[in-house]
Design an enzyme around this catalytic site. Structure first.
Site, mmCIF file in Angstrom:
data_model
loop_
_atom_site.group_PDB
_atom_site.id
_atom_site.type_symbol
_atom_site.label_atom_id
_atom_site.label_comp_id
_atom_site.label_asym_id
_atom_site.label_seq_id
_atom_site.Cartn_x
_atom_site.Cartn_y
_atom_site.Cartn_z
ATOM 1 C CG HIS A 230 41.502 30.435 40.256
ATOM 2 N ND1 HIS A 230 40.535 31.054 39.494
ATOM 3 C CD2 HIS A 230 42.627 30.451 39.495
ATOM 4 C CE1 HIS A 230 41.043 31.425 38.340
ATOM 5 N NE2 HIS A 230 42.307 31.073 38.305
ATOM 6 C CE LYS A 232 42.811 35.200 40.007
ATOM 7 N NZ LYS A 232 43.172 33.835 40.254
ATOM 8 C CG ASP A 237 45.096 49.277 58.095
ATOM 9 O OD1 ASP A 237 45.850 48.403 58.572
ATOM 10 O OD2 ASP A 237 45.501 50.370 57.664
ATOM 11 C CG HIS A 408 43.031 36.104 33.335
ATOM 12 N ND1 HIS A 408 43.026 36.412 34.683
ATOM 13 C CD2 HIS A 408 43.231 34.761 33.255
ATOM 14 C CE1 HIS A 408 43.221 35.310 35.384
ATOM 15 N NE2 HIS A 408 43.347 34.290 34.551
ATOM 16 C CE LYS A 410 39.790 34.971 36.235
ATOM 17 N NZ LYS A 410 40.102 34.084 35.204
ATOM 18 C CG ASP A 415 18.456 43.060 32.509
ATOM 19 O OD1 ASP A 415 18.692 42.801 31.317
ATOM 20 O OD2 ASP A 415 17.675 42.396 33.213
#
Length: 490
Positions: A230, A232, A237, A408, A410, A415
């Site tokens: 899952h 991404k 470089d 979508h 996450k 604080d």
């Protein structure tokens, strides 16, 4: 018709089905007990009891665990340098010999020390971070960085669609291949189900390398469909990296049926690139049939460009890992919060200990804010999410349902000090089944940017109240109850 013969055959099939169920139950309870939570074990036993034969077939596709040995193949002694670095950092924390310039590192040393128990979660400093919440702006920058690449480009994606956006990125990669650059792409075989290796014929002819994660060995059947990559990430470089929640495809530009796509992604520069590069090499070597992808120095170059002040740990988790570092990190952050907690997740199906941590925080006077979608992209998951979120209402947690398309994102931020951004949802699938990666960021500026983005999202959200929730119809209550019952295997 010989009914006696048919009866005998049916009896044999029932006996075989019963024995198979008993054996599988034995495997789930005893042989895989160290790799499963109690809720997952009970959920699978429930499925086997209700659907004896079908349950066995479902288990073959969804229930099997992953070999740690397979995921660590081809790395040999290459990891020793990173293991030594992590051990040195652990020793420095244990001896209170920090030497770090970031105040948040010292303040949240317990969280850092815990995440260091996984060898790829070493602490990095001097990092610069750019935050993206819109897919168009993100991929404009990604394409600019790809075209400016000088040496190599590595990409790892759950979903890499070859639609408008995907083709633009592939065209850019092929342009760099013609210039002699090294380009590697690792995509998930289920997350990118419309894509096949044959689609990359021209890309490979130019020298590009592409691998599918846990590919199906049988047409239309994938026995690892429940354990997906899952992640991404992009590394360019050894100087620029990307990590977050956006996949590659037109849907993530707001062009799909769900409408506007609200997500969170980061562009990073600094020492953290080495951690992203390590993650990519480990994942590539676990899937590639080519000679080992070496930990060459060119993949870990001296960093150039503007330095930032952020400290970052890259934490990974997956079914082959002994420690669920992202879940532990989330829970530790929640338990450490003194003033406020901001959470965004499209799927909110954690275990009860996580729910209890949020309740305890709210009951202790911490302001807890949770944002979830107002519309489903997966019906059962949506109803389980809604039910779990509503469980927090009595404790005074603010629950927002995002109305402007689909959220979508996450993120977890506490604080106005530290935050986590990545691929992991707050659910059992991300914590136990999928291969995930998150950045744990010790930087007040990024934390405040995330809060400001959250507050802007509130303007396009509805506050869920106990009064409104209690008025939901019986049909919704039934959907929630069923979804919650099977949530450990969703």
């Amino acid at each position: 018709m010989n009914f006696g013969f048919l009866g005998t055959i049916l009896t044999i099939l029932l006996v075989v089905g019963f024995i198979t169920n008993v054996v599988l139950a034995f495997v789930i309870i005893f042989l895989e007990r160290d790799r499963r939570t109690a809720s997952s074990t009970w959920a699978w036993l429930f499925v086997l009891f209700v659907l004896p034969v079908i349950g066995f077939i479902l288990y073959l596709f969804l229930g099997r665990t992953v070999s740690k040995k397979k995921m660590e193949k081809n790395n040999g002694d290459e990891l020793h340098a990173f293991e030594d670095l992590v051990q040195d950092q652990i020793d420095s924390f244990d001896k209170h010999n920090y030497g770090y310039i970031n105040d948040q590192v010292i303040k949240h040393r317990d969280l850092i020390r815990m995440l260091l128990m996984k060898q790829d979660a070493f602490l990095t400093e001097n990092n610069k971070i750019d935050l993206f919440t819109d897919g168009h702006k993100l991929y404009e920058k990604v394409l600019e960085d790809i075209y400016n690449a000088q040496d190599y480009i590595h990409l790892e994606y759950y979903t890499f669609e070859l639609d408008g956006l995907g083709k633009r990125i592939l065209d850019a990669l092929e342009t760099k291949l013609k210039e002699g650059l090294e380009v590697k792409l690792l995509y998930d075989d289920v997350g990118s189900k419309k894509v096949r290796l044959s689609k990359f014929k021209h890309f490979r002819a130019l020298g590009g390398e592409v691998e599918a994660f846990f590919p199906s060995k049988v047409p239309l059947i994938n026995f690892r469909m429940n354990n997906r990559n899952h992640r991404k990430i992009i590394i360019i470089d050894g100087q620029i990296g990307y990590i977050g929640g956006f996949n590659v495809g037109d849907d993530y530009l707001g062009l799909g049926k769900l409408g506007y796509w609200r997500d969170t992604h980061t562009r990073v520069q600094g020492e953290v690139i080495d951690a992203l590069q390590l993650r990519f090499i480990l994942d590539w070597n676990s899937q590639s049939h080519r000679p080992q992808f070496k930990f060459d120095q060119k993949y870990f170059p001296k960093k150039i460009g503007d330095k930032g002040n952020a400290a970052i740990q890259i934490a990974s988790s997956g079914p082959a890992f002994d420690l669920h570092q992202i879940e532990y990190g989330y829970t530790k952050m929640i338990m450490s919060a003194k003033k406020s907690i901001y959470l965004q997740s499209p799927y909110f199906i954690p275990d009860q200990s996580y729910i209890n941590a949020l309740k305890m925080a709210a009951n202790s006077g911490v302001e807890v804010n949770l944002m979830i979608p107002c519309k489903p992209d997966h019906p059962f998951v949506y109803w389980a999410t809604f039910s779990n979120a509503a469980d927090l209402l009595d404790s005074g947690v603010n629950i927002y349902t995002y109305q402007n398309g689909f959220i979508h994102s996450k993120i977890l931020m506490i604080d106005d000090e530290i935050s986590s951004i990545g691929s992991a949802n707050m659910d059992f699938r991300s914590f136990e089944l999928n291969f995930e990666v998150n950045a744990f960021i010790y930087d007040e500026d990024i934390a405040k940017q995330l809060r400001q983005a959250f507050e802007k999202d509130i303007e396009q959200s509805k506050l869920l109240t106990k009064k409104v929730y209690d008025k939901r119809p019986l049909s919704i209550k039934f959907k929630e109850g069923l979804a919650k019952l099977i949530s450990p295997i969703l």
